[in-house]
Design a protein around this motif. Structure first.
Motif, PDB file in Angstrom:
ATOM      1  N   ALA A 199      32.302  -9.118  27.006  1.00 15.58           N
ATOM      2  CA  ALA A 199      31.017  -9.687  26.591  1.00 15.58           C
ATOM      3  C   ALA A 199      30.662  -9.276  25.170  1.00 15.58           C
ATOM      4  CB  ALA A 199      29.907  -9.251  27.550  1.00 15.58           C
ATOM      5  N   VAL A 200      31.015  -8.053  24.801  1.00 11.39           N
ATOM      6  CA  VAL A 200      30.709  -7.548  23.458  1.00 11.39           C
ATOM      7  C   VAL A 200      31.743  -8.004  22.444  1.00 11.39           C
ATOM      8  CG1 VAL A 200      30.573  -5.457  22.045  1.00 11.39           C
ATOM      9  CG2 VAL A 200      29.373  -5.562  24.235  1.00 11.39           C
ATOM     10  N   PHE A 201      33.007  -7.701  22.700  1.00  9.72           N
ATOM     11  CA  PHE A 201      34.017  -7.884  21.661  1.00  9.72           C
ATOM     12  C   PHE A 201      34.497  -9.324  21.527  1.00  9.72           C
ATOM     13  CE2 PHE A 201      34.200  -3.299  22.402  1.00  9.72           C
ATOM     14  CZ  PHE A 201      34.126  -2.848  21.093  1.00  9.72           C
ATOM     15  N   ALA A 202      34.195 -10.180  22.504  1.00 12.37           N
ATOM     16  CA  ALA A 202      34.509 -11.608  22.354  1.00 12.37           C
ATOM     17  C   ALA A 202      33.372 -12.366  21.687  1.00 12.37           C
ATOM     18  CB  ALA A 202      34.814 -12.224  23.719  1.00 12.37           C
ATOM     19  N   ALA A 203      32.251 -11.689  21.479  1.00 10.00           N
ATOM     20  CA  ALA A 203      31.102 -12.332  20.844  1.00 10.00           C
ATOM     21  C   ALA A 203      31.348 -12.508  19.350  1.00 10.00           C
ATOM     22  CB  ALA A 203      29.847 -11.492  21.070  1.00 10.00           C
ATOM     23  N   GLU A 204      30.718 -13.529  18.772  1.00  9.66           N
ATOM     24  CA  GLU A 204      30.850 -13.770  17.335  1.00  9.66           C
ATOM     25  C   GLU A 204      30.308 -12.596  16.528  1.00  9.66           C
ATOM     26  OE1 GLU A 204      29.487 -17.115  14.014  1.00  9.66           O
ATOM     27  OE2 GLU A 204      29.361 -17.563  16.161  1.00  9.66           O
ATOM     28  N   ASP A 205      29.221 -11.997  17.026  1.00  8.30           N
ATOM     29  CA  ASP A 205      28.619 -10.830  16.393  1.00  8.30           C
ATOM     30  C   ASP A 205      28.458  -9.746  17.458  1.00  8.30           C
ATOM     31  OD1 ASP A 205      27.026  -8.889  15.211  1.00  8.30           O
ATOM     32  OD2 ASP A 205      25.755 -10.335  14.158  1.00  8.30           O
ATOM     33  N   PRO A 206      29.455  -8.857  17.610  1.00  5.50           N
ATOM     34  CA  PRO A 206      29.395  -7.855  18.675  1.00  5.50           C
ATOM     35  C   PRO A 206      28.162  -6.959  18.625  1.00  5.50           C
ATOM     36  CG  PRO A 206      31.621  -8.007  17.812  1.00  5.50           C
ATOM     37  CD  PRO A 206      30.753  -8.812  16.904  1.00  5.50           C
ATOM     38  N   ALA A 207      27.743  -6.545  17.438  1.00  2.00           N
ATOM     39  CA  ALA A 207      26.566  -5.684  17.331  1.00  2.00           C
ATOM     40  C   ALA A 207      25.313  -6.409  17.809  1.00  2.00           C
ATOM     41  CB  ALA A 207      26.385  -5.196  15.897  1.00  2.00           C
ATOM     42  N   ALA A 208      25.212  -7.694  17.481  1.00  2.98           N
ATOM     43  CA  ALA A 208      24.073  -8.481  17.944  1.00  2.98           C
ATOM     44  C   ALA A 208      24.109  -8.656  19.461  1.00  2.98           C
ATOM     45  CB  ALA A 208      24.056  -9.845  17.250  1.00  2.98           C
ATOM     46  N   LYS A 209      25.309  -8.772  20.006  1.00  3.74           N
ATOM     47  CA  LYS A 209      25.445  -8.902  21.457  1.00  3.74           C
ATOM     48  C   LYS A 209      24.995  -7.621  22.150  1.00  3.74           C
ATOM     49  CE  LYS A 209      26.769 -11.085  25.187  1.00  3.74           C
ATOM     50  NZ  LYS A 209      26.172 -12.370  25.602  1.00  3.74           N
ATOM     51  N   ILE A 210      25.340  -6.465  21.598  1.00  2.00           N
ATOM     52  CA  ILE A 210      24.896  -5.194  22.169  1.00  2.00           C
ATOM     53  C   ILE A 210      23.372  -5.125  22.149  1.00  2.00           C
ATOM     54  CG2 ILE A 210      24.878  -2.691  21.826  1.00  2.00           C
ATOM     55  CD1 ILE A 210      27.766  -3.056  20.674  1.00  2.00           C
ATOM     56  N   ALA A 211      22.774  -5.548  21.042  1.00  4.66           N
ATOM     57  CA  ALA A 211      21.316  -5.546  20.934  1.00  4.66           C
ATOM     58  C   ALA A 211      20.690  -6.492  21.959  1.00  4.66           C
ATOM     59  CB  ALA A 211      20.893  -5.944  19.525  1.00  4.66           C
ATOM     60  N   GLU A 212      21.329  -7.641  22.190  1.00  5.29           N
ATOM     61  CA  GLU A 212      20.823  -8.596  23.182  1.00  5.29           C
ATOM     62  C   GLU A 212      20.900  -8.011  24.593  1.00  5.29           C
ATOM     63  OE1 GLU A 212      21.606 -13.208  24.690  1.00  5.29           O
ATOM     64  OE2 GLU A 212      23.074 -12.212  23.396  1.00  5.29           O
ATOM     65  N   LEU A 213      22.023  -7.355  24.916  1.00  5.41           N
ATOM     66  CA  LEU A 213      22.153  -6.700  26.215  1.00  5.41           C
ATOM     67  C   LEU A 213      21.070  -5.632  26.387  1.00  5.41           C
ATOM     68  CD1 LEU A 213      26.035  -6.271  26.260  1.00  5.41           C
ATOM     69  CD2 LEU A 213      24.725  -7.569  27.950  1.00  5.41           C
ATOM     70  N   ASN A 214      20.824  -4.886  25.340  1.00  2.00           N
ATOM     71  CA  ASN A 214      19.824  -3.827  25.373  1.00  2.00           C
ATOM     72  C   ASN A 214      18.425  -4.401  25.612  1.00  2.00           C
ATOM     73  OD1 ASN A 214      19.081  -1.132  25.232  1.00  2.00           O
ATOM     74  ND2 ASN A 214      18.780  -1.178  23.028  1.00  2.00           N
ATOM     75  N   ARG A 215      18.084  -5.461  24.907  1.00  2.00           N
ATOM     76  CA  ARG A 215      16.764  -6.095  25.075  1.00  2.00           C
ATOM     77  C   ARG A 215      16.607  -6.668  26.475  1.00  2.00           C
ATOM     78  NH1 ARG A 215      18.041  -8.348  20.074  1.00  2.00           N
ATOM     79  NH2 ARG A 215      18.457 -10.351  21.089  1.00  2.00           N
ATOM     80  N   THR A 216      17.664  -7.308  26.971  1.00  2.00           N
ATOM     81  CA  THR A 216      17.585  -7.942  28.295  1.00  2.00           C
ATOM     82  C   THR A 216      17.386  -6.892  29.381  1.00  2.00           C
ATOM     83  OG1 THR A 216      19.061  -9.689  27.506  1.00  2.00           O
ATOM     84  CG2 THR A 216      18.745  -9.521  29.877  1.00  2.00           C
ATOM     85  N   ALA A 217      18.080  -5.773  29.265  1.00  2.00           N
ATOM     86  CA  ALA A 217      17.912  -4.692  30.237  1.00  2.00           C
ATOM     87  C   ALA A 217      16.541  -4.052  30.113  1.00  2.00           C
ATOM     88  CB  ALA A 217      18.997  -3.649  30.045  1.00  2.00           C
ATOM     89  N   ALA A 218      16.028  -3.977  28.894  1.00  2.00           N
ATOM     90  CA  ALA A 218      14.765  -3.280  28.652  1.00  2.00           C
ATOM     91  C   ALA A 218      13.583  -3.956  29.327  1.00  2.00           C
ATOM     92  CB  ALA A 218      14.505  -3.172  27.146  1.00  2.00           C
ATOM     93  N   VAL A 219      13.647  -5.263  29.514  1.00  2.00           N
ATOM     94  CA  VAL A 219      12.508  -5.966  30.113  1.00  2.00           C
ATOM     95  C   VAL A 219      12.584  -6.010  31.634  1.00  2.00           C
ATOM     96  CG1 VAL A 219      12.192  -7.394  28.062  1.00  2.00           C
ATOM     97  CG2 VAL A 219      13.623  -8.244  29.931  1.00  2.00           C
ATOM     98  N   ALA A 220      13.690  -5.535  32.186  1.00  2.00           N
ATOM     99  CA  ALA A 220      13.836  -5.545  33.645  1.00  2.00           C
ATOM    100  C   ALA A 220      12.998  -4.419  34.261  1.00  2.00           C
ATOM    101  CB  ALA A 220      15.308  -5.364  34.022  1.00  2.00           C
ATOM    102  N   PHE A 221      12.255  -4.737  35.286  1.00  2.00           N
ATOM    103  CA  PHE A 221      11.506  -3.704  35.984  1.00  2.00           C
ATOM    104  C   PHE A 221      12.401  -3.040  37.020  1.00  2.00           C
ATOM    105  CE2 PHE A 221      10.900  -7.599  38.392  1.00  2.00           C
ATOM    106  CZ  PHE A 221      11.049  -7.210  39.692  1.00  2.00           C
TER     107      PHE A 221
END
Length: 225
Positions: A199-221
């Motif tokens: 999911a990270v290293f196949a992404a066009e922008d791996p660092a942005a993908k990590i940030a997206e994963l982080n944001r998505t997890a952060a909003v989960a209760f």
């Protein structure tokens, strides 16, 4: 519940490994996940001490070393010396699991135990108090890019309850098929560490993908608060 993202360098570009490690250093990842495979416990071979030592020279984040190997006790001190800060062994590979956990702690590392998809979480009950981390495999170990196994949610919830709920210090890590489509549900089930490789290293922008994963997890209760 605080969470962390641990990209797996098994999916990195080995021809540009230093570049990818530097990317992780500057990303929102908190750990660098290192999958070690021996061709015996799993039907694949990845890398060993020289690669881990090379990664450690450049990494500015903890190395989360996942040993998918037979008889891991033989090498615990060497993996610690190579730079591991977390060492996770497989329940299925350890004859004397408590002894193995003690050896990891004696080597100065945090101790984790991984469970294959078919292994019940209840088998960890007698060693949970000695663990820093429990890793739930959400695919069969050995290869990256596999399809996520839905039963993982139930296993994570059962393990979190067994560990004492969200107030427990135990890190529950999940490895295999983690992406933005399921990371929130995994956190809701009780996981708080997420390994992501393809999911990270196949992404066009791996660092942005990590940030997206982080944001998505952060909003989960947290269902287990």
């Amino acid at each position: 519940m605080k969470h962390l993202i641990a990209p797996s360098i098994l999916a990195a570009d080995f021809g540009n490994l230093q570049r990818d490690i530097e990317m992780l250093n500057h990303s929102e990842a908190e750990w660098i996940h290192v999958d070690v495979m021996d061709g015996m416990f799993v039907p694949n071979i990845s890398f060993g001490f020289p690669v881990i030592e090379a990664v450690k020279k450049h990494a500015r984040k903890p190395l989360d070393v996942h040993l998918m190997i037979a008889d891991p006790d033989r090498y615990i001190e060497r993996f610690a010396a190579a730079g591991a800060e977390v060492i996770t062994v497989h329940y299925e590979a350890c004859t004397h699991l408590h002894r193995t956990i003690e050896a990891i702690h004696a080597a100065g590392c945090k101790a984790g135990v991984a469970l294959n998809p078919h292994t019940p979480v209840q088998l960890l009950e007698d060693v949970l108090e000695f663990l820093d981390l429990a890793l739930i495999m959400s695919v069969n170990p050995g290869f990256g890019g596999q399809k996520f196994i839905p039963n993982t949610y139930k296993k994570i919830a059962a393990l979190r309850q067994l560990a004492g709920g969200s107030s427990a210090a135990l890190v529950i890590e999940v490895d295999g098929g983690v992406d933005t489509a399921n990371i929130a549900a995994l956190k809701k089930a009780g996981a708080n560490a997420f390994v992501a490789g393809s999911a990270v290293f196949a992404a066009e922008d791996p660092a942005a993908k990590i940030a997206e994963l982080n944001r998505t997890a952060a909003v989960a209760f947290d269902l287990h608060a």
